[in-house]
Motif scaffolding. Structure first.
Motif, PDB file in Angstrom:
ATOM      1  N   VAL A 162      11.504 130.419-114.228  1.00  0.00           N
ATOM      2  CA  VAL A 162      11.242 129.749-115.508  1.00  0.00           C
ATOM      3  C   VAL A 162      12.299 128.666-115.671  1.00  0.00           C
ATOM      4  CG1 VAL A 162      11.349 130.041-118.016  1.00  0.00           C
ATOM      5  CG2 VAL A 162      10.109 131.703-116.620  1.00  0.00           C
ATOM      6  N   GLY A 163      11.863 127.477-116.087  1.00  0.00           N
ATOM      7  CA  GLY A 163      12.790 126.367-116.276  1.00  0.00           C
ATOM      8  C   GLY A 163      12.847 125.415-115.095  1.00  0.00           C
ATOM      9  N   ARG A 186       8.029 121.194-116.237  1.00  0.00           N
ATOM     10  CA  ARG A 186       9.076 122.187-116.115  1.00  0.00           C
ATOM     11  C   ARG A 186       8.380 123.524-116.408  1.00  0.00           C
ATOM     12  NH1 ARG A 186      14.698 122.793-116.443  1.00  0.00           N
ATOM     13  NH2 ARG A 186      15.449 120.680-116.595  1.00  0.00           N
ATOM     14  N   VAL A 187       8.631 124.524-115.596  1.00  0.00           N
ATOM     15  CA  VAL A 187       7.957 125.805-115.792  1.00  0.00           C
ATOM     16  C   VAL A 187       8.375 126.380-117.150  1.00  0.00           C
ATOM     17  CG1 VAL A 187       7.595 128.138-114.912  1.00  0.00           C
ATOM     18  CG2 VAL A 187       7.910 126.225-113.308  1.00  0.00           C
ATOM     19  N   THR A 216       2.756 127.744-117.249  1.00  0.00           N
ATOM     20  CA  THR A 216       2.450 126.663-118.187  1.00  0.00           C
ATOM     21  C   THR A 216       3.615 125.679-118.143  1.00  0.00           C
ATOM     22  OG1 THR A 216       3.455 127.949-119.968  1.00  0.00           O
ATOM     23  CG2 THR A 216       1.059 128.050-119.779  1.00  0.00           C
ATOM     24  N   GLY A 217       3.408 124.504-118.707  1.00  0.00           N
ATOM     25  CA  GLY A 217       4.488 123.526-118.762  1.00  0.00           C
ATOM     26  C   GLY A 217       4.213 122.254-117.980  1.00  0.00           C
ATOM     27  N   LEU A 218       3.018 122.149-117.372  1.00  0.00           N
ATOM     28  CA  LEU A 218       2.695 120.936-116.621  1.00  0.00           C
ATOM     29  C   LEU A 218       2.088 119.875-117.536  1.00  0.00           C
ATOM     30  CD1 LEU A 218       1.096 122.514-113.407  1.00  0.00           C
ATOM     31  CD2 LEU A 218       3.442 121.682-113.737  1.00  0.00           C
ATOM     32  N   ASN A 219       2.314 118.618-117.186  1.00  0.00           N
ATOM     33  CA  ASN A 219       1.802 117.501-117.978  1.00  0.00           C
ATOM     34  C   ASN A 219       0.299 117.350-117.913  1.00  0.00           C
ATOM     35  OD1 ASN A 219       4.344 116.914-118.602  1.00  0.00           O
ATOM     36  ND2 ASN A 219       4.334 114.823-117.800  1.00  0.00           N
TER      37      ASN A 219
END
Ligand code: GTP
Ligand code: MG
Length: 370
Positions: A282-283, A294-295, A318-321
């Motif tokens: 994560v991160g 960023r994860v 999650t965290g992708l553009n």
């Protein structure tokens, strides 16, 4: 991508771009060094050099591997095998996957199966096995076509009451092309009409000769319905994997492949990744296909929040553009700035490729200009 620029093609052929441009000129085409060539035009040029066009020549535009840190084999450790189940319609693939999952999900996690993430892990005798729960053929075709090798081993399910059918043969061909070991699960052995000898006979005709007959193909009789033989099948998977000496280095930054991805209303871009080497945290700043981010959060195959995922682990992030595609490669970067740079460059060039589809040299307009 099914295209290359003149410069890229020249590099692959070990020629100067000017030479390629000259060849194109001889064919009646004025081309620049950055001109996109389609598959047919590439084939034409390759024919001039008597070079066969392999599919690979067209795929490594999306090569992220160059950003991967160099290997230190001394840090390698054993990793779980990644297994794909294939076979003819109705021969019992889904029933087998369910049966394996329900008998082998570790105690305490059983209640945790809240979601389906396209891949999952089971534990057998203390050893993990990862199953890809995508339709087997998709895992081989889409992903292989895009240059990703995700599977270590193929289980081909053949119903003992039905025998070898067209999709059985297709599955065999996919597995052979991918050069992965094959285990035959002779399913529906509980049926009175089951005829395993016939299955063995028919598969021998396709070069898969059982050990009992002097060959080296492993056949495991099972009933996905009753659970008979499932333990032997898992044992064989681990045995074959050991021979393959599957290794990875959990200490490095993660690299792997997108199994599936979608846009979720609440969570945004959600992607199921298979970590193939390294450990994903994560991160982590990450580039996935033509997107980056960023994860933000990671969820395991049993719906549990996790902070890290090691080699051969499927995980939902999650965290992708943007939403990547199944088969896209991903790489973790040391810092977010570089990840952003690389990600943005890839996104832009993907967009350019899309736009240039209209203007690039195709076989048709090539001859129009002759
Ligand atoms: P597709 O996803 O449509 O390609 O089929 P599949 O290969 O996933 O087959 P599925 O698991 O859906 O099984 C098809 C049918 O066969 C179902 O009715 C299952 O209950 C039945 N079946 C699967 N395995 C067994 C078995 O070991 N014994 C018996 N008697 N029936 C089985
Ligand atoms: Mg099914």
């Amino acid at each position: 991508s099914e295209s290359l620029t003149v410069a890229e093609l020249a590099k692959k052929l070990g020629r100067e771009p000017s030479e390629i441009i000259k060849k194109l000129f001889m064919l009646g085409v004025m081309a620049t060094i950055n001109q996109e060539l389609d598959k047919d035009a590439i084939e034409l040029i390759c024919a001039e050099y008597e070079v066969e066009v392999e599919e690979e020549i067209l795929v490594d535009k999306t090569d992220l591997e160059v950003y991967f840190e160099p290997e230190d084999e001394s840090l390698n450790e054993e990793r779980p095998p990644v297994v794909t189940i294939m076979g003819h319609v109705d021969h019992g693939k889904t029933t087998l996957l369910d049966s394996i999952r329900h008998t082998k999900v570790t105690a305490g996690e059983a209640g945790g199966i809240t979601q389906h993430i396209g891949a999952y892990q089971v534990v057998d005798n203390g050893k993990k096995i990862t199953f890809l729960d995508t339709p087997g053929h998709a895992a081989f075709t889409t992903m292989r076509a895009r240059g990703a090798k995700v599977t270590d081993l193929a289980i081909i399910v053949v119903a003992a009451d039905d025998g070898v059918m067209p999709q059985t043969v297709e599955a065999i061909n996919h597995a052979k092309a991918a050069e992965v070991p094959i285990i035959i699960a002779v399913n529906k052995m509980d049926k009175p009409s089951a005829n395993p000898d016939r299955v063995m006979q028919e598969l021998t005709e396709h070069g898969l000769v059982p050990e009992a007959w002097g060959g080296d193909t492993i056949f495991v009789p099972i009933s996905a319905l009753t659970g008979d033989g499932i333990d032997s099948l898992l044992e064989m998977i681990l045995l074959v994997s050991e021979v393959g000496e599957l290794k990875a280095n959990p200490a490095r930054r993660a690299i792997g492949t997108v199994i599936e991805a979608e846009l979720d209303k609440g969570r945004g871009s959600v992607a199921t990744l298979l970590v193939q080497d390294g450990t994903l945290n994560v991160g982590d700043p990450i580039v996935v296909g033509n997107t980056f981010g960023r994860v933000r959060a990671m969820v395991s195959d049993v719906g549990r929040r996790v902070k890290e995922a090691g080699p051969s682990t499927p995980v939902e992030i999650t965290g992708l553009n943007d939403v990547p595609q199944a088969g896209d490669r991903f790489v973790v970067f040391e810092d977010e700035k570089t990840a952003r740079q690389v990600g943005e460059t890839r996104a832009t060039s993907a967009l350019q490729v899309q736009r240039s589809e209209k203007t690039r040299v195709t076989l048709d307009n090539l001859f129009d200009q002759l």
